[in-house]
Scaffold this active site. Structure first.
Site, PDB file in Angstrom:
ATOM      1  N   GLU A  48       0.822  -1.210   0.000  1.00 48.71           N
ATOM      2  CA  GLU A  48       0.000   0.000   0.000  1.00 48.71           C
ATOM      3  C   GLU A  48       0.855   1.259   0.000  1.00 48.71           C
ATOM      4  OE1 GLU A  48      -2.047  -2.724   3.129  1.00 48.71           O
ATOM      5  OE2 GLU A  48      -0.057  -2.510   2.229  1.00 48.71           O
ATOM      6  N   CYS A  76      -2.599  -2.652   7.560  1.00 47.53           N
ATOM      7  CA  CYS A  76      -2.154  -2.496   8.943  1.00 47.53           C
ATOM      8  C   CYS A  76      -2.414  -1.052   9.383  1.00 47.53           C
ATOM      9  CB  CYS A  76      -0.669  -2.831   9.055  1.00 47.53           C
ATOM     10  SG  CYS A  76       0.427  -1.592   8.323  1.00 47.53           S
TER      11      CYS A  76
END
Length: 142
Positions: A48, A76
């Site tokens: 990401e 996360c």
């Protein structure tokens, strides 16, 4: 999500945890990445983060308000915070991550009152395939 899964498979072939991400704007892929934590010896080199960095560089802007992010695993807390800061419009993710997730589990970054932007979020896309990639990767390492 298929392109993100391809990025995850490529990450696994490199010996990285198989997570892939693509960033889409107006139906076109702006950035694609897989985890490169080991390769870059960088604990922040999650798929990401790399996709967000590539997209902001390609578009020449910090905010990606008209972009959608597809990720094979629930982000996360670090990645969720970056997604918020980038003002991603929609987040789509595959497998849920009860241990380290930061969207539906754990920190639930987008639910905090101090979160500046909460993208629309949709989990469970291609969940079985994304989870199998992770399960097989870690099984082979045991």
């Amino acid at each position: 999500m298929q392109a993100a899964l391809s990025e995850a498979e490529a990450a696994a072939r490199r010996g990285e945890v198989p997570v892939g991400a693509i960033l889409v704007r107006d139906g076109a892929v702006i950035a694609a990445a897989g985890n490169r934590v080991e390769e870059l010896t960088d604990p922040t080199a999650h798929a990401e983060m790399l996709a967000l960095r590539a997209a902001t560089a390609a578009l020449g802007q910090v905010r990606l308000e008209d972009c959608d992010l597809y990720v094979t695993l629930e982000p996360c807390p670090m990645c969720a915070a970056a997604i918020s800061l980038a003002r991603i419009r929609r987040l789509y993710f595959g497998a849920y991550d009860p241990k380290s997730g930061g969207v539906e589990h754990g920190a639930r970054v987008f639910d905090h009152p101090t979160c500046h932007h909460k993208p629309e979020s949709y989990g469970g896309l291609e969940e079985a395939r994304a989870a199998a990639l992770l399960r097989d990767f870690f099984k082979a390492r045991r």
